[in-house]
Design a protein around this motif. Structure first.
Motif, PDB file in Angstrom:
ATOM      1  N   LEU A   1      10.109  28.692 -10.148  1.00 45.90           N
ATOM      2  CA  LEU A   1       8.680  28.906 -10.390  1.00 45.90           C
ATOM      3  C   LEU A   1       7.855  28.986  -9.112  1.00 45.90           C
ATOM      4  O   LEU A   1       6.720  29.460  -9.115  1.00 45.90           O
ATOM      5  N   ARG A   2       8.402  28.528  -8.003  1.00 43.81           N
ATOM      6  CA  ARG A   2       7.600  28.327  -6.793  1.00 43.81           C
ATOM      7  C   ARG A   2       6.844  29.577  -6.320  1.00 43.81           C
ATOM      8  O   ARG A   2       5.671  29.483  -5.957  1.00 43.81           O
ATOM      9  N   PRO A   3       7.482  30.744  -6.279  1.00 47.18           N
ATOM     10  CA  PRO A   3       6.714  31.913  -5.819  1.00 47.18           C
ATOM     11  C   PRO A   3       5.503  32.191  -6.729  1.00 47.18           C
ATOM     12  O   PRO A   3       4.419  32.499  -6.244  1.00 47.18           O
TER      13      PRO A   3
ATOM     14  N   GLY B   1      11.964  13.976  -0.596  1.00 51.85           N
ATOM     15  CA  GLY B   1      12.642  14.790  -1.611  1.00 51.85           C
ATOM     16  C   GLY B   1      13.069  16.104  -0.979  1.00 51.85           C
ATOM     17  O   GLY B   1      14.215  16.332  -0.620  1.00 51.85           O
ATOM     18  N   ARG B   2      12.070  16.956  -0.770  1.00 49.14           N
ATOM     19  CA  ARG B   2      12.286  18.313  -0.289  1.00 49.14           C
ATOM     20  C   ARG B   2      13.135  18.404   0.994  1.00 49.14           C
ATOM     21  O   ARG B   2      13.992  19.267   1.102  1.00 49.14           O
ATOM     22  N   CYS B   3      12.865  17.501   1.957  1.00 46.21           N
ATOM     23  CA  CYS B   3      13.570  17.643   3.237  1.00 46.21           C
ATOM     24  C   CYS B   3      15.065  17.375   3.068  1.00 46.21           C
ATOM     25  O   CYS B   3      15.865  17.754   3.913  1.00 46.21           O
TER      26      CYS B   3
ATOM     27  N   LEU C   1       3.880  30.033  -8.721  1.00 50.22           N
ATOM     28  CA  LEU C   1       2.885  28.954  -8.773  1.00 50.22           C
ATOM     29  C   LEU C   1       2.192  28.702  -7.435  1.00 50.22           C
ATOM     30  O   LEU C   1       1.019  28.355  -7.397  1.00 50.22           O
ATOM     31  N   TYR C   2       2.933  28.854  -6.346  1.00 48.39           N
ATOM     32  CA  TYR C   2       2.355  28.531  -5.027  1.00 48.39           C
ATOM     33  C   TYR C   2       2.371  29.706  -4.069  1.00 48.39           C
ATOM     34  O   TYR C   2       2.168  29.505  -2.865  1.00 48.39           O
ATOM     35  N   GLU C   3       2.718  30.890  -4.563  1.00 51.53           N
ATOM     36  CA  GLU C   3       2.929  32.032  -3.660  1.00 51.53           C
ATOM     37  C   GLU C   3       3.907  31.631  -2.553  1.00 51.53           C
ATOM     38  O   GLU C   3       3.759  32.002  -1.392  1.00 51.53           O
TER      39      GLU C   3
ATOM     40  N   ILE D   1       0.869  -1.179   0.000  1.00 47.52           N
ATOM     41  CA  ILE D   1       0.000   0.000   0.000  1.00 47.52           C
ATOM     42  C   ILE D   1       0.904   1.226   0.000  1.00 47.52           C
ATOM     43  O   ILE D   1       1.918   1.267   0.701  1.00 47.52           O
ATOM     44  N   HIS D   2       0.513   2.200  -0.805  1.00 46.85           N
ATOM     45  CA  HIS D   2       1.270   3.451  -0.917  1.00 46.85           C
ATOM     46  C   HIS D   2       0.350   4.595  -0.530  1.00 46.85           C
ATOM     47  O   HIS D   2      -0.823   4.607  -0.895  1.00 46.85           O
ATOM     48  N   VAL D   3       0.911   5.534   0.219  1.00 46.05           N
ATOM     49  CA  VAL D   3       0.128   6.718   0.578  1.00 46.05           C
ATOM     50  C   VAL D   3       1.070   7.915   0.594  1.00 46.05           C
ATOM     51  O   VAL D   3       2.206   7.820   1.057  1.00 46.05           O
TER      52      VAL D   3
ATOM     53  N   GLY E   1       6.492  10.832   0.721  1.00 50.49           N
ATOM     54  CA  GLY E   1       7.401  11.891   1.187  1.00 50.49           C
ATOM     55  C   GLY E   1       6.567  13.004   1.798  1.00 50.49           C
ATOM     56  O   GLY E   1       5.546  12.732   2.420  1.00 50.49           O
ATOM     57  N   GLY E   2       7.022  14.228   1.615  1.00 55.46           N
ATOM     58  CA  GLY E   2       6.241  15.363   2.116  1.00 55.46           C
ATOM     59  C   GLY E   2       6.780  15.955   3.406  1.00 55.46           C
ATOM     60  O   GLY E   2       6.169  16.870   3.965  1.00 55.46           O
ATOM     61  N   PHE E   3       7.919  15.458   3.874  1.00 57.91           N
ATOM     62  CA  PHE E   3       8.514  16.024   5.096  1.00 57.91           C
ATOM     63  C   PHE E   3       8.995  17.441   4.783  1.00 57.91           C
ATOM     64  O   PHE E   3       9.545  17.699   3.714  1.00 57.91           O
TER      65      PHE E   3
HETATM   66  N1  LLP Z   1       6.167  10.821  -3.252  1.00 58.34           N
HETATM   67  C1  LLP Z   1       5.161  11.224  -4.041  1.00 58.34           C
HETATM   68  C2  LLP Z   1       4.177  10.230  -4.484  1.00 58.34           C
HETATM   69  C3  LLP Z   1       5.055  12.574  -4.417  1.00 58.34           C
HETATM   70  O1  LLP Z   1       4.048  12.969  -5.183  1.00 58.34           O
HETATM   71  C4  LLP Z   1       6.016  13.496  -3.963  1.00 58.34           C
HETATM   72  C5  LLP Z   1       5.949  14.903  -4.352  1.00 58.34           C
HETATM   73  C6  LLP Z   1       7.065  13.029  -3.151  1.00 58.34           C
HETATM   74  C7  LLP Z   1       7.101  11.684  -2.806  1.00 58.34           C
HETATM   75  C8  LLP Z   1       8.148  13.929  -2.622  1.00 58.34           C
HETATM   76  O2  LLP Z   1       7.650  14.917  -1.802  1.00 58.34           O
HETATM   77  P1  LLP Z   1       8.657  15.790  -0.929  1.00 58.34           P
HETATM   78  O3  LLP Z   1       9.312  14.879   0.054  1.00 58.34           O
HETATM   79  O4  LLP Z   1       9.632  16.369  -1.864  1.00 58.34           O
HETATM   80  O5  LLP Z   1       7.843  16.817  -0.292  1.00 58.34           O
HETATM   81  N2  LLP Z   1       6.500  21.430  -6.782  1.00 58.34           N
HETATM   82  C9  LLP Z   1       5.954  21.495  -5.433  1.00 58.34           C
HETATM   83  C10 LLP Z   1       5.985  20.165  -4.742  1.00 58.34           C
HETATM   84  C11 LLP Z   1       5.297  19.072  -5.511  1.00 58.34           C
HETATM   85  C12 LLP Z   1       5.424  17.740  -4.835  1.00 58.34           C
HETATM   86  C13 LLP Z   1       5.001  16.650  -5.739  1.00 58.34           C
HETATM   87  N3  LLP Z   1       5.086  15.349  -5.168  1.00 58.34           N
HETATM   88  C14 LLP Z   1       6.707  22.550  -4.648  1.00 58.34           C
HETATM   89  O6  LLP Z   1       7.581  23.211  -5.208  1.00 58.34           O
HETATM   90  O7  LLP Z   1       6.408  22.766  -3.475  1.00 58.34           O
END
Ligand code: LLP
Length: 426
Positions: free
Chosen positions: A311-313, A275-277, A315-317, A196-198, A238-240
């Motif tokens: 692009l972030r500012p 990714g981001r973190c 596209l997402y402010e 399962i993936h979330v 992800g999303g941290f």
């Molecule tokens: N896994 C999935 C299924 C995802 O869709 C994403 C990001 C990640 C992992 C990695 O998320 P992270 O750990 O980097 O937060 N362009 C936007 C962010 C889009 C994220 C898309 N999916 C920004 O600049 O904030």
């Protein structure tokens, strides 16, 4: 937090003055810190060590091959969302077993490419996609591993454009439907549907949405196991968070303290897709002031980077801390982000050269005195910066530089006008 610091009044990346890099490679340019990338990867890996997770670095956040390779050397696998990202993962010598392929619209070519590469898992986003994967795998006489992405209907409390786990979003299937997908497809031979993936959004700057989503998903897993399905993998995405406005993101340890006890000892192989973190605070965009201008009641700082570079500012402010690389005496910041305050700042709109009103990095941002030719750092630009660059206004993409201690090297050169025309029949 990272290895970008003001030393003797001047911004450095690790041991290298940003000005020195800009002199050599020009502006705008992305500059990354090896030590920050390593520290942030290690922070996630050690925080979650109790789960022995497979960390699949999310290439989409920063795709440069050198950075992918650096993270792979530290143990990362890869989360890819396209054939192009898969090529990068493999070029970075990613272990195919540790590659997970996500995305709501995988083409047949991409699926075949991933089967050829023998990747670890497909993260499936719909019944239609699963049926197609089964058909392709059957035709080819292979068996592939897959996880079903579920949409737990949890609000990650982030920007609407980066929210993915609400019922209305296109990602995954809802929990009820997930049961039906397993009933229908969970017992055939060509796709072993066993995970399962979330992933609910990005950045998720509180732990509660993760907890809520994982609890819902664990309920689903218990139900499926009760029905006799083997579920042995949970990919929590992800999303941290990262630091943009200040220290708004929980540390890796805080996420782990909330998440580890929920999933520990349940016989699940855990995948993380950060990714981001890892990358956001490991990179800055350095740009040069072209002009200062007063018009109406606004003061504009016109710089040589624009939304084609970051692009972030637009596209997402999104908020990015912006500060001169060599500020006037008395203006060296002791904190970064919204908390910076000192006498003598005046509000400026920091804008780029692109023919779009959205080409604005900051509005009425309190900034120290600046002049034509000054260098400016746009911080927290390592994630979703260069990867979202475009060629709008026929602008070549900026170069990327990787710093390590007292040295730096170009890991991607600045594009030329010839590059822009290369695919066209001139
Ligand atoms: N896994 C999935 C299924 C995802 O869709 C994403 C990001 C990640 C992992 C990695 O998320 P992270 O750990 O980097 O937060 N362009 C936007 C962010 C889009 C994220 C898309 N999916 C920004 O600049 O904030």
């Amino acid at each position: 937090m990272d290895h970008f610091e003001y030393r003797e009044g001047e911004l450095h990346c690790e041991g290298v003055a940003v000005e020195r890099i800009a002199r050599e490679v020009g502006t705008p340019a992305y500059i990354y810190s090896t030590a920050t990338l390593a520290d942030h990867y290690d922070a996630i890996a050690s925080a979650f060590a109790a789960l022995d997770p497979t960390i699949c670095y999310s290439i989409k956040s920063c795709a440069n091959l050198h950075i992918c390779r650096l993270l792979r050397e530290r143990g990362a696998g890869f989360d890819v969302v396209s054939g192009g990202e898969l090529v990068r993962a493999l070029l970075a010598e990613g272990n195919p077993d540790r590659i997970v392929f996500a995305g709501v619209g995988k083409t047949d070519d991409e699926i075949n490419q991933a089967i050829d590469a023998n990747i670890g898992w497909f993260n499936i986003e719909s019944e239609a996609e699963l049926e197609n994967l089964i058909a392709i795998a059957r035709r080819r006489g292979v068996r592939v591993e897959a996880a079903l992405r579920v949409n737990p209907d949890v609000d990650p409390k982030t920007h609407r454009h980066t929210t993915t786990g609400l019922r209305e979003n296109k990602f995954g299937v809802d929990l009820d439907r997930a049961r039906r997908v397993f009933d229908e497809f969970g017992r055939q031979e060509h796709v072993r549907l066993s995970g399962i993936h979330v992933h609910i959004g990005s950045p998720v700057n509180t732990v509660e949405p993760f907890v809520e989503a994982i609890q819902k998903v664990l309920g689903l897993i218990d139900g499926l196991r009760g029905d006799g399905f083997t579920i042995d993998m949970l990919d929590i995405g992800g999303g941290f968070g990262a630091y943009y406005r200040g220290d708004e993101a929980p540390a890796a340890q805080q996420y782990a303290e909330a998440i580890v006890p929920l999933v520990e000892g349940r016989g699940l192989r855990i995948i993380l897709e950060p990714g981001r973190c890892i990358t956001a605070n490991a990179g800055i965009l350095v740009t040069r002031v072209l002009y200062l201008k007063e018009s109406g009641d606004r003061s504009f700082l016109i710089v040589d980077a624009g939304l084609t570079d970051l692009l972030r500012p637009a596209l997402y402010e999104a908020y990015h801390f912006i500060w001169p690389v060599r500020p006037a005496p008395g203006f060296v910041p002791t904190v970064r982000g919204e908390g910076v305050a000192m006498p003598g700042l005046s509000p400026m709109d920091v804008v780029g050269p692109i023919c779009e009103s959205a080409d604005c990095f900051a509005k009425a941002r309190p900034l120290p005195p600046m002049h034509r030719g000054d260098l400016v750092g746009v911080f927290s630009g390592g994630a979703y910066g260069m990867v979202m660059a475009s060629h709008y206004n026929a602008r070549p993409n900026p170069p990327e530089v990787l710093v390590e201690d007292d040295e730096f090297r170009l890991i991607r050169r600045r594009e030329t006008y010839e590059d822009l025309l290369a695919a066209e029949y001139v």
